[in-house]
Scaffold this motif. Structure first.
Motif, PDB file in Angstrom:
ATOM      1  N   VAL A 660      28.691  45.058  31.528  1.00 40.14           N
ATOM      2  CA  VAL A 660      29.847  45.077  32.420  1.00 40.14           C
ATOM      3  C   VAL A 660      30.324  43.650  32.558  1.00 40.14           C
ATOM      4  CG1 VAL A 660      30.731  45.680  34.795  1.00 40.14           C
ATOM      5  CG2 VAL A 660      29.530  47.110  33.290  1.00 40.14           C
ATOM      6  N   LEU A 661      29.355  42.660  32.905  1.00 41.14           N
ATOM      7  CA  LEU A 661      29.800  41.320  33.501  1.00 41.14           C
ATOM      8  C   LEU A 661      30.334  40.543  32.094  1.00 41.14           C
ATOM      9  CD1 LEU A 661      29.479  39.533  35.816  1.00 41.14           C
ATOM     10  CD2 LEU A 661      27.403  38.900  35.093  1.00 41.14           C
ATOM     11  N   PHE A 662      29.710  40.903  31.062  1.00 38.83           N
ATOM     12  CA  PHE A 662      30.164  40.178  29.789  1.00 38.83           C
ATOM     13  C   PHE A 662      31.704  40.781  29.422  1.00 38.83           C
ATOM     14  CE2 PHE A 662      30.945  40.479  25.276  1.00 38.83           C
ATOM     15  CZ  PHE A 662      30.824  39.176  24.999  1.00 38.83           C
ATOM     16  N   PHE A 663      31.949  41.713  29.496  1.00 35.41           N
ATOM     17  CA  PHE A 663      33.401  42.377  29.437  1.00 35.41           C
ATOM     18  C   PHE A 663      34.522  41.705  30.384  1.00 35.41           C
ATOM     19  CE2 PHE A 663      31.255  45.009  26.266  1.00 35.41           C
ATOM     20  CZ  PHE A 663      31.959  44.839  25.202  1.00 35.41           C
ATOM     21  N   LEU A 664      34.030  41.910  31.693  1.00 39.51           N
ATOM     22  CA  LEU A 664      34.923  41.325  32.850  1.00 39.51           C
ATOM     23  C   LEU A 664      35.033  39.893  32.652  1.00 39.51           C
ATOM     24  CD1 LEU A 664      33.629  43.799  35.544  1.00 39.51           C
ATOM     25  CD2 LEU A 664      35.888  43.956  34.423  1.00 39.51           C
ATOM     26  N   GLU A 665      34.045  39.135  32.558  1.00 41.84           N
ATOM     27  CA  GLU A 665      34.163  37.563  32.761  1.00 41.84           C
ATOM     28  C   GLU A 665      34.158  36.788  31.424  1.00 41.84           C
ATOM     29  OE1 GLU A 665      34.696  36.041  35.525  1.00 41.84           O
ATOM     30  OE2 GLU A 665      34.335  37.589  37.007  1.00 41.84           O
ATOM     31  N   VAL A 666      33.468  37.308  30.401  1.00 41.23           N
ATOM     32  CA  VAL A 666      33.565  36.555  29.247  1.00 41.23           C
ATOM     33  C   VAL A 666      34.659  36.878  28.256  1.00 41.23           C
ATOM     34  CG1 VAL A 666      32.164  35.752  27.185  1.00 41.23           C
ATOM     35  CG2 VAL A 666      31.017  36.192  29.137  1.00 41.23           C
ATOM     36  N   VAL A 667      35.047  38.356  27.959  1.00 38.36           N
ATOM     37  CA  VAL A 667      35.879  38.701  27.293  1.00 38.36           C
ATOM     38  C   VAL A 667      37.268  38.562  27.884  1.00 38.36           C
ATOM     39  CG1 VAL A 667      36.826  40.668  25.969  1.00 38.36           C
ATOM     40  CG2 VAL A 667      34.336  40.333  26.038  1.00 38.36           C
ATOM     41  N   GLY A 668      37.227  38.712  29.358  1.00 44.74           N
ATOM     42  CA  GLY A 668      38.391  38.572  29.968  1.00 44.74           C
ATOM     43  C   GLY A 668      39.227  39.682  30.570  1.00 44.74           C
ATOM     44  N   VAL A 700      39.906  48.373  36.620  1.00 41.67           N
ATOM     45  CA  VAL A 700      39.276  47.721  35.769  1.00 41.67           C
ATOM     46  C   VAL A 700      37.852  47.695  35.469  1.00 41.67           C
ATOM     47  CG1 VAL A 700      39.075  45.560  34.478  1.00 41.67           C
ATOM     48  CG2 VAL A 700      41.263  46.242  35.272  1.00 41.67           C
ATOM     49  N   SER A 701      37.189  47.466  36.811  1.00 41.18           N
ATOM     50  CA  SER A 701      35.585  47.290  36.797  1.00 41.18           C
ATOM     51  C   SER A 701      35.066  48.826  36.561  1.00 41.18           C
ATOM     52  CB  SER A 701      35.367  46.914  37.998  1.00 41.18           C
ATOM     53  OG  SER A 701      35.950  47.501  39.308  1.00 41.18           O
ATOM     54  N   VAL A 915      31.010  45.622  46.900  1.00 41.29           N
ATOM     55  CA  VAL A 915      30.739  44.108  46.978  1.00 41.29           C
ATOM     56  C   VAL A 915      31.720  43.299  46.296  1.00 41.29           C
ATOM     57  CG1 VAL A 915      28.983  42.339  46.139  1.00 41.29           C
ATOM     58  CG2 VAL A 915      28.123  44.701  46.767  1.00 41.29           C
ATOM     59  N   ASP A 916      32.270  43.764  45.189  1.00 44.45           N
ATOM     60  CA  ASP A 916      33.243  43.061  44.551  1.00 44.45           C
ATOM     61  C   ASP A 916      34.745  42.934  45.378  1.00 44.45           C
ATOM     62  OD1 ASP A 916      34.893  41.617  42.354  1.00 44.45           O
ATOM     63  OD2 ASP A 916      36.142  43.611  42.437  1.00 44.45           O
ATOM     64  N   LEU A 917      34.988  43.742  46.264  1.00 43.90           N
ATOM     65  CA  LEU A 917      36.224  43.899  46.997  1.00 43.90           C
ATOM     66  C   LEU A 917      36.038  43.047  48.231  1.00 43.90           C
ATOM     67  CD1 LEU A 917      37.423  47.553  46.666  1.00 43.90           C
ATOM     68  CD2 LEU A 917      38.278  45.782  45.659  1.00 43.90           C
ATOM     69  N   ALA A 918      34.815  42.934  48.649  1.00 42.04           N
ATOM     70  CA  ALA A 918      34.429  42.080  49.692  1.00 42.04           C
ATOM     71  C   ALA A 918      34.338  40.651  49.446  1.00 42.04           C
ATOM     72  CB  ALA A 918      33.268  42.606  50.589  1.00 42.04           C
ATOM     73  N   SER A 919      33.741  40.332  48.225  1.00 39.76           N
ATOM     74  CA  SER A 919      33.723  39.059  47.821  1.00 39.76           C
ATOM     75  C   SER A 919      34.537  38.365  46.835  1.00 39.76           C
ATOM     76  CB  SER A 919      32.133  38.816  47.232  1.00 39.76           C
ATOM     77  OG  SER A 919      31.868  39.498  46.169  1.00 39.76           O
ATOM     78  N   GLN A 920      35.445  39.350  46.011  1.00 38.99           N
ATOM     79  CA  GLN A 920      36.005  38.863  45.013  1.00 38.99           C
ATOM     80  C   GLN A 920      35.288  38.357  43.681  1.00 38.99           C
ATOM     81  OE1 GLN A 920      40.191  39.521  45.087  1.00 38.99           O
ATOM     82  NE2 GLN A 920      38.653  41.013  46.032  1.00 38.99           N
ATOM     83  N   SER A 921      34.057  38.653  43.643  1.00 37.91           N
ATOM     84  CA  SER A 921      33.353  38.010  42.698  1.00 37.91           C
ATOM     85  C   SER A 921      32.491  39.084  41.986  1.00 37.91           C
ATOM     86  CB  SER A 921      32.302  37.162  43.213  1.00 37.91           C
ATOM     87  OG  SER A 921      31.464  36.495  42.246  1.00 37.91           O
ATOM     88  N   PHE A 922      32.874  39.204  40.628  1.00 38.38           N
ATOM     89  CA  PHE A 922      32.301  40.078  39.776  1.00 38.38           C
ATOM     90  C   PHE A 922      30.764  39.901  39.578  1.00 38.38           C
ATOM     91  CE2 PHE A 922      36.493  41.338  37.881  1.00 38.38           C
ATOM     92  CZ  PHE A 922      36.673  42.637  38.559  1.00 38.38           C
ATOM     93  N   VAL A 923      30.395  38.520  39.527  1.00 37.44           N
ATOM     94  CA  VAL A 923      29.307  38.068  39.187  1.00 37.44           C
ATOM     95  C   VAL A 923      28.262  38.338  40.344  1.00 37.44           C
ATOM     96  CG1 VAL A 923      27.658  35.677  38.762  1.00 37.44           C
ATOM     97  CG2 VAL A 923      29.930  35.986  37.930  1.00 37.44           C
ATOM     98  N   LEU A 924      28.664  38.151  41.504  1.00 43.57           N
ATOM     99  CA  LEU A 924      27.978  38.559  42.614  1.00 43.57           C
ATOM    100  C   LEU A 924      27.662  40.132  42.825  1.00 43.57           C
ATOM    101  CD1 LEU A 924      26.541  37.597  45.233  1.00 43.57           C
ATOM    102  CD2 LEU A 924      28.668  37.753  46.626  1.00 43.57           C
ATOM    103  N   ALA A 925      28.557  40.857  42.464  1.00 42.22           N
ATOM    104  CA  ALA A 925      28.773  42.200  42.643  1.00 42.22           C
ATOM    105  C   ALA A 925      27.573  42.604  41.368  1.00 42.22           C
ATOM    106  CB  ALA A 925      30.038  42.824  42.249  1.00 42.22           C
ATOM    107  N   ALA A 926      27.508  41.978  40.268  1.00 40.60           N
ATOM    108  CA  ALA A 926      26.613  42.455  39.401  1.00 40.60           C
ATOM    109  C   ALA A 926      25.172  42.236  39.831  1.00 40.60           C
ATOM    110  CB  ALA A 926      26.978  41.731  37.919  1.00 40.60           C
ATOM    111  N   ILE A 927      24.886  40.750  40.309  1.00 41.90           N
ATOM    112  CA  ILE A 927      23.668  40.453  40.795  1.00 41.90           C
ATOM    113  C   ILE A 927      23.088  41.378  41.922  1.00 41.90           C
ATOM    114  CG2 ILE A 927      22.376  38.656  41.799  1.00 41.90           C
ATOM    115  CD1 ILE A 927      24.110  36.617  40.510  1.00 41.90           C
TER     116      ILE A 927
END
Length: 960
Positions: A660-668, A700-701, A915-927
């Motif tokens: 999930v993190l790969f497709f969201l952040e790396v693929v775009g 999207v997520s 977590v993502d809606l609160a932080s606006q960070s997919f990376v933090l949400a994934a961790i």
């Protein structure tokens, strides 16, 4: 190399006898008979002295003037006689309406300066100019009022204009301006000088510049329209009402001829007609040849005195006070791109860049069908507008709005109480500007309503401009009427919520049947609420995922603009739904965890001794034969395998998070959540990046989570479990090979049975015999594994009778008594021996129950009805006989993670999204999602192991 420490000096620090040396950046003394210049960066001669030479700075030579020539020429190089006195600078002065002459027409210096009177007679009508150096024609109002250049009584002199006392002048103006935020009302020097004269010139002569200046003063006073006041807006309204005979401009009823267009009228409800009665005559699209269209905003600009400056395009950052690159500034007007910009600007910079206010009338340019260029007026909603209680420019009710036209960005003029002041006492700044583009209702061709500019001003009390700062923002938002979508969402929520109630009632009825109770008590109500929490969480999840994917597909994929994203303020209900879904799903997940950690389980060992052994009886000296003990290792092995599969899932959680993190952040794929019309996955770092949409971000997520999880489930069920490893089926096979059955009770009177009785009679054997038995089974040389003859069915759902449950509990009580208080223990026997006897008793009872040895507690095997399978409940109640339902789907996994993958997956998605809606960070949400998965897996595994050891009497030390 070393640093240097130098004293800091400013021009103001130099005092009255030193100047500021710009080469040394320090103060230096002036020479004899010299003083610093007005600017302070050089020296000039003192009064009564003329310059002999000057090379700048202190390189000035001064010479005292003769006694008969005490004055100095204006250029300071010569001495001259001044017949009418000296100024403080030592130069000659003349009375008003006289000009100073120091040289003849051919440049020869006069011995004595002349003060020549300007001829104000009818032949010339001349008067001295503001500098007193030349005669010019006097202002026309003087000539009209007095036929001369004098404005003597009874004529009225105001603002440099002369009006006849007999003329019908407008009411006396009030030169005050109110700064409501600070609670300050002050007399403005600009208003005091120009208000009455502008109003009179506009009223009497329809002077265009004067009318514009009067309108600007009304705008500076925040359009404080009142019919009873005679402030700038009151005078403007007085003239507007009494000049109806002049007609209107461009057939606009609110645009009086010769007057600026300031208001759209003060009739209640007029704002909604202006904003929604007519569509903007151009359509917009996101795809095709017309994509990437920019909104062509243009503005007519005026200075404070009412002079027209020029037409200006908003591109280039005219309205954006925050500095940025040209490309990012111009991105504000790309249609479909939500734009947000904010920053903090120092007051000193604002005063430097906006010393004089500029006023704007905003329009939107477009091309007509005939190729002719047209412009459409853009109304202004001034949130600081000071008006009667009838109009409040706050909230969403357009009927209470009073729309205006003209606005400014910074006003550093009206806040001055004295013309000599360098700094205003109060500074008024447009701190928040929003251009709203609204999609026309029931539109399929990209038609919009007229744009609306909303502006909010901040009043700043100027004290220390260098340390004071103001937060400013500029945004362009796109919106549509969301009432229909909201109604559809509420209807869907109501329908699905009602179905969830019915489904929860069915679950509660099934639970009551499985617990063997028919009384509706508090526990029943709580259980219903828990079921309803889980089902309602699913309803919220379906609605939010459907909403997110809907906006993602239809907004990003449309050609002609037919839908626009909800504004951040309109997303609050959506975020609330997600929060409710997560909270309710978390409650369901915890209830699921507790139920799995409290199941009753026992391993039935079918193995029987193969022979008898001879052993002596201690203390009696007697030798007796006894049955050979059965090995416990098979039970330990099966218990360990059960312990391992407790947290097995249908997906790989670690791979899921990384994918999930790969497709969201790396693929775009995360770029699809931006509030712009682009569907591109790659964005340039130099281009403007639109803000995130929370709905698109969730859509999207969630879509990526569901697609990857679905592919994982398909891969594991179709490929991995079929060709590599299926731990659930392998556990059933292991039970059969080990000659051990599993008796599970998830409810008081309901559970699962895995028939593991070996078809070979024995499993405690050597390798050779084991291989021989497996070969015979592969060649169909022995009976089948099923509970019933000639069947393969090994897994069943059980509905046991109440009598059977009571008998089970009586035996099970002795299993758990060893962990009870010491007073309950049998002091005559060893605790371990008691437990061993209880274990053997339970094993004997359950094996005899499976073998139909207890006619009063017998059971029958049958197939479940279709509706029973669909509803997940049993229609028949096991009164005299227990019921075993054939199960080919391995439903015993319902007490494992494996059988609850849907609940776990939805919980993971909601946790990730919250977590993502609160932080606006997919990376933090994934961790954090992976961490919570591991934490709950550890809890489930550890406590599940303890429950397993407690219920089966398997020593926890052997569970590895």
């Amino acid at each position: 190399v070393r640093g240097f420490s130098l004293p800091l000096q400013r021009p103001a620090d130099c005092g009255g006898d030193r100047y500021f040396d710009i080469s040394r950046l320090a103060c230096a003394p002036c020479g004899a008979h010299q003083r610093p210049s007005t600017g302070g960066s050089s020296c000039v001669c003192q009064p009564g002295y003329r310059m002999v030479s000057s090379n700048g700075g202190s390189s000035v030579v001064c010479e005292k003037c003769p006694e008969n020539m005490t004055g100095v020429t204006q250029d300071g190089w010569n001495c001259i006689t001044c017949p009418k006195g000296l100024t403080s600078e030592g130069t000659c002065k003349c009375p008003s309406n006289e000009i100073l002459v120091e040289r003849s027409i051919d440049g020869i210096l006069l011995d004595e300066a002349l003060c020549l009177h300007c001829n104000g007679s009818e032949q010339s009508f001349s008067a001295s100019d503001a500098s007193g150096n030349r005669c010019v024609r006097c202002e026309q109002t003087f000539i009209n009022a007095s036929k001369s250049c004098d404005c003597s009584s009874p004529n009225i002199l105001t603002g440099g204009l002369c009006f006849s006392a007999g003329e019908n002048l407008p009411p006396k103006g009030v030169a005050t301006i109110r700064f409501a935020q600070l609670g300050i009302t002050l007399t403005s020097a600009w208003f005091l000088k120009n208000l009455q004269s502008s109003a009179s010139a506009c009223w009497l002569y329809s002077n265009l510049t004067a009318c514009q200046a009067l309108g600007n003063m009304c705008v500076m006073n925040m359009n404080s329209l009142s019919y009873s006041s005679t402030d700038a807006c009151g005078l403007f309204q007085y003239i507007y009402v009494n000049t109806a005979r002049l007609g209107v401009a461009h057939s606009v009823a609110f645009w009086r001829h010769n007057l600026p267009w300031l208001y759209y009228g003060d009739r209640p409800g007029l704002a909604s007609q202006v904003l929604e009665a007519n569509n903007f005559p151009t359509s917009f699209s996101f795809k095709g040849t017309d994509k990437d269209v920019k909104l062509q905003f243009i503005a007519a600009s005026f200075d404070a005195a009412g002079n027209f400056l020029k037409w200006q395009s908003l591109e280039g950052g005219i309205l954006q006070l925050c500095p940025d690159t040209q490309a990012k500034l111009n991105a504000a007007y790309a249609f479909g791109t939500t734009y947000q910009q904010s920053c903090k600007i120092s007051v000193s910079k604002i005063l430097l860049d906006f010393a004089n206010p500029i006023f704007y009338d905003l329009f939107l340019e477009y091309n007509g069908d005939n190729g002719q260029q047209y412009f459409w007026d853009v109304p202004v909603l001034n949130l600081n507008l000071q008006y009667s209680e009838m109009f409040v420019n706050q909230g969403s009710n357009m009927n209470n709005w009073l729309l205006t036209r003209r606005f400014f960005l910074v006003d550093a003029l009206s806040g001055k109480e004295n013309d000599l002041e360098k700094l205003p006492r109060v500074l008024r700044i447009a701190s928040k500007i929003t251009i709203s583009i609204r999609l026309a209702s029931h539109n399929q061709r990209g038609t919009i309503y007229p744009p609306l500019l909303t502006i909010a001003y901040t009043d700043v009390l100027v004290e220390n401009p260098e340390t004071q700062s103001v937060m400013v923002s500029f945004s362009v938002s796109y919106e549509m009427n969301q009432s229909e979508a909201q109604v559809q969402t509420e209807i869907t929520l109501g329908v699905l919520g009602g179905l969830a109630v019915l489904w929860s009632l069915l679950k509660t009825a099934g639970w009551k049947r499985r617990t063997g109770s028919s009384i509706i008590d508090l526990q029943t109500v709580l259980k219903f609420l828990l079921f309803y929490a889980g089902d309602l969480a699913n309803v919220f999840f379906i609605i939010t995922v459907g909403t997110g994917i809907y906006w993602l597909v239809f907004f990003k994929g449309q050609q002609f603009v037919s839908v626009l994203l909800p504004l951040p303020s309109q997303e609050e209900d959506f975020v609330t739904y997600i929060a409710c879904a997560f909270s309710l799903k978390a409650l369901q997940f915890l209830q699921l965890l507790v139920s799995q950690l409290t199941i009753d389980i026992f391993f039935i060992d079918w193995e029987r001794p193969k022979s008898r052994v001879v052993k002596g009886v201690e203390g009696e000296g007697v030798i007796k034969s006894a049955a050979a003990p059965v090995s416990i290792w098979r039970t330990y092995f099966v218990a360990n395998e059960w312990n391992e599969i407790q947290t097995v899932r249908k997906i790989n959680p670690l791979f899921q998070v990384f994918a999930v993190l790969f497709f969201l952040e790396v693929v775009g794929f995360s770029n699809l959540a931006l509030m712009d019309s682009s569907s591109s996955l790659a964005r340039s770092s130099e281009s403007y990046i639109a803000p995130w949409s929370r709905i698109l971000r969730f859509g999207v997520s969630a879509a990526v989570w569901l697609v990857i999880a679905g592919l994982q489930i398909i891969f594991f069920s179709v490929c991995y479990e079929r060709f590599i490893e299926d731990k659930i089926s392998q556990f059933v096979d292991l039970c059969c090979v080990s000659n051990i059955s599993v008796f599970l009770l998830s409810h008081s009177c309901f559970g699962y049975y895995i028939h593991g009785r070996s078809v070979h009679g024995h499993a405690d054997t050597n390798m050779e015999e084991m291989n021989r038995n497996l070969k015979r089974e592969a060649e169909n040389l022995c009976s089948q594994r099923g509970l019933l003859p000639n069947t393969d069915g090994q897994t069943f759902q059980m509905s046991i009778s109440r009598k059977m449950r009571l008998h089970y509990d009586r035996i099970h009580e002795t299993l758990t008594r060893r962990r009870g208080p010491a007073r309950l223990l049998d002091s005559s026997a060893n605790t371990f021996e008691q437990s061993t006897r209880a274990y053997n008793t339970m094993n004997k009872f359950l094996s005899s129950f499976i073998n139909h040895a207890h006619k009063e507690m017998d059971y029958i095997v049958k197939d479940k009805l279709l509706f029973e399978r669909i509803l997940g409940m049993e229609f028949m109640e096991p009164i005299e006989k227990s019921l075993f339902y054939s199960d080919e789907g391995q439903s015993f996994s319902d007490v494992l993670y494996y059988g609850n993958e849907t609940t776990l997956l939805i919980f993971d998605i909601l946790f990730f999204s919250v977590v993502d809606l609160a932080s606006q960070s997919f990376v933090l949400a994934a961790i954090l999602t992976y961490l919570q998965q591991e934490i709950f897996r550890f809890i489930r595994s550890t406590l599940g192991q303890k429950n397993l050891a407690s219920k089966t009497l398997v020593d926890e030390r052997f569970l590895i």
